[in-house]
Design an enzyme around this catalytic site. Structure first.
Site: not given
Lengths: 479, 92
Positions: A404-406, A445
């Site tokens: 997700n965040d990456v 996050a």
């Protein structure tokens, strides 16, 4: 007794020279071994060379004239080896961060114990404790103690025994600071009044508490940094024990590990665009400053396109180039074998398949690579951030599984985003992106992901393992 | 500062530079085995533990030393073994 044998045959000073030369050879083996660990072709041999160096170091030490209680030594050596062997054979690859965390902690504990034992021994002889020794003992206790409880804390977080969210409490920084102050004051007292064992145990206690407190406020997403840092500390603790005993080989080996851990710590910090101080004291993720959609371009049209497995399989099967982006969600779902099967099927259809691996895709540096290697993915198909990013424009389909965040483009485009500046895998530059995700829940996050709302992005909702297996079945039917 | 401490510091600083130099270009694929392998090497404290725990007379310090032998050996054997387990999975 071997000791008698050796000292009977050789004059004592000869023996000292032989032991030191042998230690030098062991240190050289460590250096060559670590060097060889840096290349896939030689890594396995490098690990063995280092192990041989260790065996030499242990062997020579057993012949030392101060090691005479062979029964107890043999029993403890065997006991430790057996426990280590069983743990190493049983541990699952997904649990590697916990394993390395525990081992870091034990190494740190051993170093701290050696430092404490040497101080205690000198006090027992009634001789005054040299200041140099006292200073290095105090340093060894601090580093070793923090490594021990810090590692166990990290283990508990990884294992889910303690919540992965950062734990903060009022006056956290003042409490930490006063503990450190307490350590410095007690340390100074011990230097002025050497031989006070109570103060020695007090110092030990403070360093143990400190280890817990340092790791407590660090969030689960930051564990790659913490594990690397504790790895570095376990090396420094061994160096400190080397200073205490005046043993150069311990100093060298410890420094090597300290350096390697520090380099990995830096790499991990860079991969998350965070400074080390920010990781240690920032309690990242505890404050929900995440500004929802954070002005992510098309904030007005929050539509999500979903896709079914059959359609998805067609897209993949008729693509020329596919990049699979695995995240920790894939590992948690144990979907790596299914993913490999999917890649096999696609390759059968002539599709060029690669894996795009973000440095913090796993829970420790390089973790995702190990998990894929376990599923028999050849390491030549694994691409780093720098290799694959310029190439995404030529990728027909980027398949994001449990990441997700990456892959959040906000990290690149939206200066307001808390993760702004973090290097990402630029899957949004691919011709199409398919995201397999359980739901629209945000990642670690706690951020919304602009990628999911883009025109070229399609969502395949469901558990990674199930959906990938369905994809495999559907791709199999294509010819 | 005593001669031993100064020599130790010299060795420490030089060894750190060697470490930075040889590890700096390790590909991400090998980061986990590198860490667990290095971790096994930090079990070198076992040498100090043997010296501390090997005295003929059992006493407080010796017992600390023997406990340290066990912990360090778990670190050494577990570390090298698990590293080998990972490395044998890496294939072209």
């Amino acid at each position: 007794m071997i000791d008698g044998l050796v000292s009977g045959v050789l004059p004592a000073e000869w023996w000292t020279t032989i032991a030191r030369l042998s230690n030098l050879a062991a240190a050289a083996l460590f250096i060559v071994g670590i060097k060889m660990l840096g290349s896939p072709a030689t890594a396995r041999r490098g690990n063995w060379l280092a192990a041989v160096g260790m065996a030499m170091a242990i062997g020579v030490t057993l012949l030392d004239r101060s090691a005479v209680n062979y029964g107890a030594l043999l029993a403890t050596l065997v006991a430790g080896s057996v426990i280590g062997l069983i743990a190493a054979k049983r541990v699952a690859m997904t649990d590697m961060p916990q394993m390395v965390g525990l081992l870091n902690g034990l190494g740190g504990a051993a170093s701290a114990l050696v430092a404490a034992a040497e101080y205690w021994r000198i006090v027992n002889t009634g001789a005054p404790v040299p200041t140099d020794t006292a200073v290095t003992v105090i340093a060894g206790l601090l580093i070793g103690g923090i490594t021990l409880t810090g590692s166990f804390m990290a283990f508990a977080k990884l294992q889910g025994l303690v919540t992965g969210a950062p734990i903060t409490f009022p006056l956290q920084q003042p409490v930490n600071f006063s503990l450190l102050l307490g350590f410095v004051v007690s340390g100074a007292y011990l230097l002025i009044h050497p031989g006070d064992l109570t103060v020695l145990w007090l110092l030990t206690g403070i360093s143990l508490v400190q280890g817990v407190l340092v790791v407590l406020p660090i969030g689960g997403a930051d564990t790659p940094v913490v594990i690397s840092l504790l790895n570095s500390l376990s090396g420094l603790a061994a160096s400190a024990a080397g200073f205490v005993l005046g043993n150069e080989m311990l100093v060298i080996a410890g420094a090597l590990v300290g350096a390697s851990g520090l380099i990995l710590t830096q790499i991990m910090c860079k991969a998350m665009n965070r400074s080390l101080t920010n990781v240690l004291f920032g309690a990242f993720g505890s404050v929900s400053t995440a500004t929802g959609d954070g002005g992510s371009g098309d904030a007005g049209s929050h539509t999500v396109r979903s896709i079914d497995p059959e359609e998805c399989a067609m897209m993949l099967g008729y693509a020329r180039s596919v990049a699979i982006v695995p995240g920790y969600g894939m590992a948690v779902a144990q979907a790596q074998h299914a993913v490999r099967e999917l890649a096999d099927q696609l390759e059968r259809l002539g599709v060029d398949v690669r894996y795009a691996i973000h440095p913090v895709a796993g829970r420790m540096p390089g973790h995702m690579n190990v998990l894929l290697a376990e599923a028999n993915v050849p390491y030549t198909q694994l691409c780093d951030l720098d290799d694959i990013n310029p190439d995404f424009e030529r990728v027909d389909v980027a398949l994001v599984i449990g990441a997700n965040d990456v892959v959040n483009p906000d990290a690149r485009d939206n200066p307001q985003s808390p993760i702004y500046g973090m290097p990402i895998l630029e899957v949004d530059r691919a011709k199409h992106t398919i995201v397999i995700k359980r739901s629209m829940n945000p990642g670690f996050a706690g951020l919304d992901n602009a990628l999911f709302y883009e025109d070229k992005t399609m969502m395949l909702f469901g558990s990674a393992k199930e959906k990938v297996s369905e994809l495999v079945a559907s791709v199999k039917e294509l010819s | 500062m005593s001669e031993t401490l100064v020599t130790g510091l010299v060795v420490f600083v030089l060894a750190s530079f060697v470490g930075f130099e040889i590890i700096n270009k390790v590909p991400p694929t090998l980061h986990t085995p590198l860490m667990s392998g290095a971790n096994a090497i930090s079990g070198i404290a076992v040498v100090g533990a043997i010296l501390a725990g090997g005295a003929a007379q059992l006493s407080g310090p010796t017992i600390l030393g023997l406990v340290a032998v066990v912990l360090a050996m778990v670190n050494v054997v577990g570390g090298f073994w698990v590293t080998d387990r990972m490395l044998q999975m890496f294939k072209k």
